[in-house]
Design an enzyme around this catalytic site. Structure first.
Site, mmCIF file in Angstrom:
data_model
loop_
_atom_site.group_PDB
_atom_site.id
_atom_site.type_symbol
_atom_site.label_atom_id
_atom_site.label_comp_id
_atom_site.label_asym_id
_atom_site.label_seq_id
_atom_site.Cartn_x
_atom_site.Cartn_y
_atom_site.Cartn_z
ATOM 1 N N GLU A 413 -53.179 -94.685 -31.240
ATOM 2 C CA GLU A 413 -51.764 -95.098 -31.195
ATOM 3 C C GLU A 413 -50.988 -94.404 -30.080
ATOM 4 O O GLU A 413 -49.865 -93.938 -30.256
ATOM 5 C CB GLU A 413 -51.094 -94.887 -32.561
ATOM 6 C CG GLU A 413 -51.719 -95.762 -33.644
ATOM 7 C CD GLU A 413 -50.856 -95.916 -34.876
ATOM 8 O OE1 GLU A 413 -49.647 -95.670 -34.804
ATOM 9 O OE2 GLU A 413 -51.410 -96.302 -35.912
ATOM 10 N N GLY A 414 -51.620 -94.330 -28.918
ATOM 11 C CA GLY A 414 -51.013 -93.677 -27.764
ATOM 12 C C GLY A 414 -51.570 -92.272 -27.629
ATOM 13 O O GLY A 414 -51.321 -91.428 -28.489
#
Length: 598
Positions: A413-414
């Site tokens: 997620e990043g």
């Protein structure tokens, strides 16, 4: 301003316009970069509403009992599968639809309440928490946020009750942390009734077991030769959907079904477009904000397990006629874990409350939470592992599994590196634009002095005024004052960096890392102060347990302030040039640092 900088500023502006509409109130994180303490974003410390608290406690009791009786993380890791009865049970106790409205079969819980439930799962099994996150926090979240009433009525009920499972398909070979680089194409049919999707997705959690997938693909922009990302609801029974690899073998979180699939001339009805056409990037980035918040909850739960295991071992394992807990270097690790966990819990609660309050621009806060909690969990696992010594290295130890499971958190997620630069660059844009206004007016007086005067007064005001950090407890006034002064110093340091480096700072990631590090520590410290102030005022006071929490909070603030001062000092006193020169030699690149071998 060079061409690259002009393009970069344009991209940042487009991203903000994409995500937010209307005038923006100054948020907490952006306020720090401007030398302000936006108190009402963190104070008073948020609590679940009294109306929902009873229902939450009942749900937590039910979830704990179910997990204690049915969740076997060792078996899940060994078989690389989350058994269907466990998934059915999670649905039965409401976990798979916890924040969905009751009209669709959900519990209607707030984000803050849901985070407390996720913490319980994260404390026990990372595979199960990631599965739950993929289904609820990002899988059905796009539908909850952007679906039409007709779409929600059609798709939500079976997803909430586990008749169907959800997945969120963004990642591709060229698109991960760089969410805007999706290459999957969606071409409209001649009659406009559907879109033809072609492309591949990979590293998609739940891909092989989901019946509904939110897929990001590029659609033509009417009247131009450009494309924009659009979100589609896709089902694996659509002709052209091909599962290439249902369960990719992984180091950790082995129970999750992480897969890759292809879409080859796959027709998707136009009714399956989720959100506005061409606004899929907004859908993706907004959903990831929610996922990063529950990341914080799951990491907090896992860190609490690390602390419990470390304390149990330190109190029973004897060496040199003492328990391990009698040695200061062991106490150092345990004290640090306790302090970090207090902060992780406080940051998660405050960040979740921003969502519950309906605030719009909290992308920096969720990014900070994700980076902070995933890094701190990794340290907690490592410390607990070290306290257990050689016994932790064997596969009958839960820490062996937790070590493998925790590593993905700093990537998913990043990646933390991308988010760290994001925090610094977005945060610096506010003061940077004010300096730009002043600079442009100096060389183009015909522009008028209005905006430049306002910008100058803002910069001057932040430079001479130390922000107030309001606390009610007299015993916290000194720490609140220290935080206010550090915010003032941070603002001066950001100003100095912008004036000294100007446009090149946009590519100076080592400077960005320190600036983001200060901002994250200040956000964490503000959350800790808010929580501690609330507890000292009588909320949640519980004898020795409360006293232990207060000790942990005090230690965190002391250590956090030291870290902030170190980061600030290293902005001007560092070995960056030598480090980069050494790396360039190792990489076989030309030395661009100017050291010339010195």
């Amino acid at each position: 301003m060079n061409e690259a900088e002009i393009q970069r500023q344009k991209e940042i502006k487009e991203a903000e316009e994409l995500l937010f509409t209307g005038p923006q109130a100054l948020g907490f994180a952006k306020g720090l970069f401007l030398g302000a303490f936006v108190a009402d974003w963190a104070m008073p410390y948020p609590r679940v509403s009294a109306a929902q608290q009873v229902e939450l406690e009942n749900s937590l009791t039910e979830v704990r009992e179910f997990l204690d009786q049915n969740l076997d993380p060792v078996a899940i890791d060994r078989t690389a599968d989350i058994p269907r009865p466990l998934i059915d049970g999670l649905a039965r106790v409401g976990v798979l639809g916890m924040t969905a409205p009751k009209e669709y079969g959900g519990r209607g819980f707030s984000q803050q309440a849901y985070c407390q439930v996720l913490e319980e799962i994260g404390a026990r099994c990372a595979s199960t928490s990631v599965f739950t996150n993929a289904h609820h926090s990002i899988g059905i979240r796009a539908l909850l946020l952007f679906g039409t009433r007709e779409q929600k009525q059609k798709w939500l009920p079976p997803l909430v009750t586990r008749q169907q499972l959800a997945a969120f398909a963004l990642t591709e070979k060229e698109a991960g942390s760089d969410a805007a680089n999706v290459q999957t194409l969606a071409t409209p049919s001649a009659d406009g009734s559907h879109y033809i999707l072609n492309g591949e997705k990979r590293y998609i959690t739940n891909a092989a077991i989901a019946q509904v997938l939110t897929v990001m693909a590029r659609t033509p922009v009417p009247g131009s030769d450009k494309t924009a990302i659009t979100a589609f609801l896709v089902t694996p029974d659509m002709p052209g959907f091909e599962m290439l690899e249902g369960r990719m073998e992984k180091v950790g979180i082995k129970g999750t079904a992480t897969g890759r699939f292809a879409m080859r001339d796959m027709a998707v009805p136009k009714e399956n477009i989720l959100g506005p056409l061409g606004k899929g990037l907004k859908v993706a980035l907004t959903v990831l904000d929610f996922g990063r918040t529950t990341f914080g909850a799951c990491c907090t739960g896992a860190a609490k397990t690390c602390l419990r295991l470390a304390v149990e071992h330190a109190n029973t394992r004897r060496q040199f006629k003492k328990t391990l807990g009698d040695f200061d270097l062991v106490k150092k690790k345990i004290g640090r874990m306790a302090a970090d966990i207090y902060a992780m819990e406080a940051m998660t609660a405050v960040t979740a409350s921003l969502i519950d309050r309906g605030l719009e621009d909290y992308m920096l806060e969720t990014a900070m939470l994700k980076v902070f909690t995933t890094d701190r969990l990794w340290e907690a696992v490592n410390d607990a592992f070290q306290i257990h010594g050689g016994s932790a290295y064997f596969t009958d130890s839960p820490l062996e599994r937790m070590l493998r499971d925790a590593r993905i958190n700093q990537i998913g997620e990043g990646s933390n590196e991308v988010l760290t630069s994001f925090i610094a660059l977005v945060g610096m844009r506010g003061p940077g634009m004010e300096f730009k206004e002043i600079y442009d007016t100096m060389f183009k007086p015909s522009r008028g002095l209005g905006k430049a005067w306002t910008a100058g007064m803002n910069r001057l005001g932040a430079a001479v005024k130390i922000p107030s950090v309001p606390v009610k407890s007299e015993s916290l006034r000194s720490q609140a004052s220290q935080l206010g002064r550090l915010i003032w110093r941070f603002n001066l340091s950001v100003n100095r960096a912008l004036i000294t480096y100007r446009e090149p700072v946009m590519d100076m990631q080592l400077i960005q890392e320190r600036i983001a590090g200060v901002a994250m520590e200040m956000f964490a410290s503000a959350c800790v102060l808010s929580r501690l102030d609330s507890e000292l005022q009588g909320v949640g006071r519980n004898g020795d347990a409360a006293a232990g929490g207060h000790r942990a909070a005090d230690l965190f603030l002391r250590q956090s302030f030291h870290r902030i001062r170190r980061f600030l000092g290293e902005l001007t006193d560092n070995d960056d040039q030598a480090l980069l020169a050494t790396a360039n030699v190792a990489l076989g690149k030309a030395d661009s640092t100017g050291l010339n071998g010195r």
